[in-house]
Design a protein around this motif. Structure first.
Motif, PDB file in Angstrom:
ATOM      1  N   LEU A 100       0.826  -1.205   0.000  1.00  0.00           N
ATOM      2  CA  LEU A 100       0.000   0.000   0.000  1.00  0.00           C
ATOM      3  C   LEU A 100       0.862   1.258   0.000  1.00  0.00           C
ATOM      4  O   LEU A 100       0.528   2.256  -0.650  1.00  0.00           O
ATOM      5  CB  LEU A 100      -0.926  -0.013   1.216  1.00  0.00           C
ATOM      6  N   ALA A 101       1.992   1.226   0.725  1.00  0.00           N
ATOM      7  CA  ALA A 101       2.895   2.378   0.723  1.00  0.00           C
ATOM      8  C   ALA A 101       3.529   2.581  -0.644  1.00  0.00           C
ATOM      9  O   ALA A 101       3.762   3.717  -1.081  1.00  0.00           O
ATOM     10  CB  ALA A 101       3.969   2.191   1.791  1.00  0.00           C
ATOM     11  N   GLN A 102       3.795   1.494  -1.349  1.00  0.00           N
ATOM     12  CA  GLN A 102       4.361   1.607  -2.689  1.00  0.00           C
ATOM     13  C   GLN A 102       3.353   2.238  -3.647  1.00  0.00           C
ATOM     14  O   GLN A 102       3.725   3.006  -4.542  1.00  0.00           O
ATOM     15  CB  GLN A 102       4.787   0.226  -3.190  1.00  0.00           C
ATOM     16  N   ASP A 103       2.060   1.928  -3.477  1.00  0.00           N
ATOM     17  CA  ASP A 103       1.031   2.557  -4.308  1.00  0.00           C
ATOM     18  C   ASP A 103       1.001   4.067  -4.112  1.00  0.00           C
ATOM     19  O   ASP A 103       0.733   4.825  -5.053  1.00  0.00           O
ATOM     20  CB  ASP A 103      -0.343   1.972  -3.973  1.00  0.00           C
ATOM     21  N   GLU A 104       1.264   4.515  -2.884  1.00  0.00           N
ATOM     22  CA  GLU A 104       1.232   5.944  -2.579  1.00  0.00           C
ATOM     23  C   GLU A 104       2.574   6.624  -2.828  1.00  0.00           C
ATOM     24  O   GLU A 104       2.721   7.813  -2.549  1.00  0.00           O
ATOM     25  CB  GLU A 104       0.819   6.145  -1.118  1.00  0.00           C
ATOM     26  N   GLY A 105       3.554   5.877  -3.337  1.00  0.00           N
ATOM     27  CA  GLY A 105       4.864   6.457  -3.598  1.00  0.00           C
ATOM     28  C   GLY A 105       5.693   6.691  -2.357  1.00  0.00           C
ATOM     29  O   GLY A 105       6.662   7.461  -2.389  1.00  0.00           O
ATOM     30  N   LYS A 106       5.359   6.012  -1.244  1.00  0.00           N
ATOM     31  CA  LYS A 106       6.074   6.214   0.011  1.00  0.00           C
ATOM     32  C   LYS A 106       7.074   5.105   0.310  1.00  0.00           C
ATOM     33  O   LYS A 106       7.721   5.122   1.350  1.00  0.00           O
ATOM     34  CB  LYS A 106       5.073   6.302   1.173  1.00  0.00           C
TER      35      LYS A 106
END
Length: 285
Positions: free
Chosen positions: A159-165
């Motif tokens: 989920l963090a990868q989806d948000e670019g984090k």
């Protein structure tokens, strides 16, 4: 998975949870989502369609299972993770509602008993986007203790990868080695899991007790059945003839996995034929 007759692989369980997440449609799994050119545009075939084939439906259960029953299962998965006392409390994430189910099966390897820890989940709960299934073979802890934290870490970083984090770093690692390879995994915990809101409530050991055998009293009179005639009829004392009849066993309804993957139960063995008619003879000398 499990101790009964329903055996599934992690991939099959993930397909099942995806069907629960989207309302009852099971798709064939695939590894390629889309094919892009060097400039990032989609690669098209000769007909102008995307080179990657569209998803294929394997089973559609929306005509067999009402939507309210699927929603009932979804609510049960939500309670496992989010209600106090649920076995999946360690799978909670800050800002994301996770729903899932823990599981613990037993296996024997070279005379050594071990647990197979499972955790399957979907997230976000309101609009599911990901399904994660984790199986850890060689565990002494339960699914919520061992497999749950691993699934949480996968969801958290995805989920963090989806948000670019989060930027996934790929690095070469030395093979894992342990002095005692038979040492079982009791629990999995990450030191930097600050966003995990899990509790300490976990699955308890299965203390199922075997049923006690009931024995007839010693003074009970034996129940002797008279012999049958040539037509298979049995005449009891003071009663009309009783005919042995063989009724077909009712067909058991298909379970959820059989509906998805088309597995059929083996037919029940045919009942043994009635004993042959024995004629009483006389012993002459």
């Amino acid at each position: 998975m499990g101790q009964g007759y329903t055996l599934v692989s992690p991939l099959q369980l993930a397909m099942s949870y995806a069907a629960i997440a989207n309302g009852g449609v099971c798709y064939y799994p695939r590894l390629v989502d889309k094919v892009l050119k060097q400039d990032g545009s989609p690669l098209l075939d000769e007909q102008g369609n995307p080179a990657a084939p569209p998803p294929r439906v394997r089973s559609d259960l929306r005509q067999e299972i009402p939507p309210d029953r699927i929603e009932l299962v979804r609510k049960g998965l939500w309670k496992v993770v989010n209600e106090d006392g649920g076995t999946g409390g360690r799978a909670r994430l800050k800002g994301v509602v996770v729903a899932g189910k823990t599981g613990t099966a037993q296996a024997t390897e070279r005379g050594h008993e071990e647990n197979v820890a499972w955790f399957a989940c979907l997230a976000p709960f309101d609009h599911p986007k990901y399904v994660v299934v984790v199986m850890v073979q060689g565990a002494s802890g339960h699914g919520g203790e061992v497999a749950g934290p691993i699934a949480t870490r996968i969801l958290e970083r995805t989920l963090a990868q989806d948000e670019g984090k989060f930027d996934m770093k790929v690095a070469w690692l030395t093979p894992a080695h342990h002095a005692n390879p038979l040492q079982l995994i009791k629990a999995v915990a990450y030191h930097d899991a600050g966003g995990n809101l899990g509790s300490d409530d976990e699955e308890g050991a299965d203390n199922a007790q075997g049923a006690a055998a009931q024995m007839a009293s010693s003074d009970a009179s034996p129940d002797v059945e008279p012999e049958a005639d040539s037509q298979g009829s049995v005449r009891r004392r003071g009663s009309a003839p009783v005919v042995r009849t063989t009724s077909a066993a009712p067909q058991a309804p298909r379970n959820f996995f059989e509906r998805l993957f088309g597995v059929r139960r083996q037919p029940a063995p045919a009942p043994p034929p009635p004993p042959p008619n024995r004629r009483r003879g006389t012993n002459t000398r």
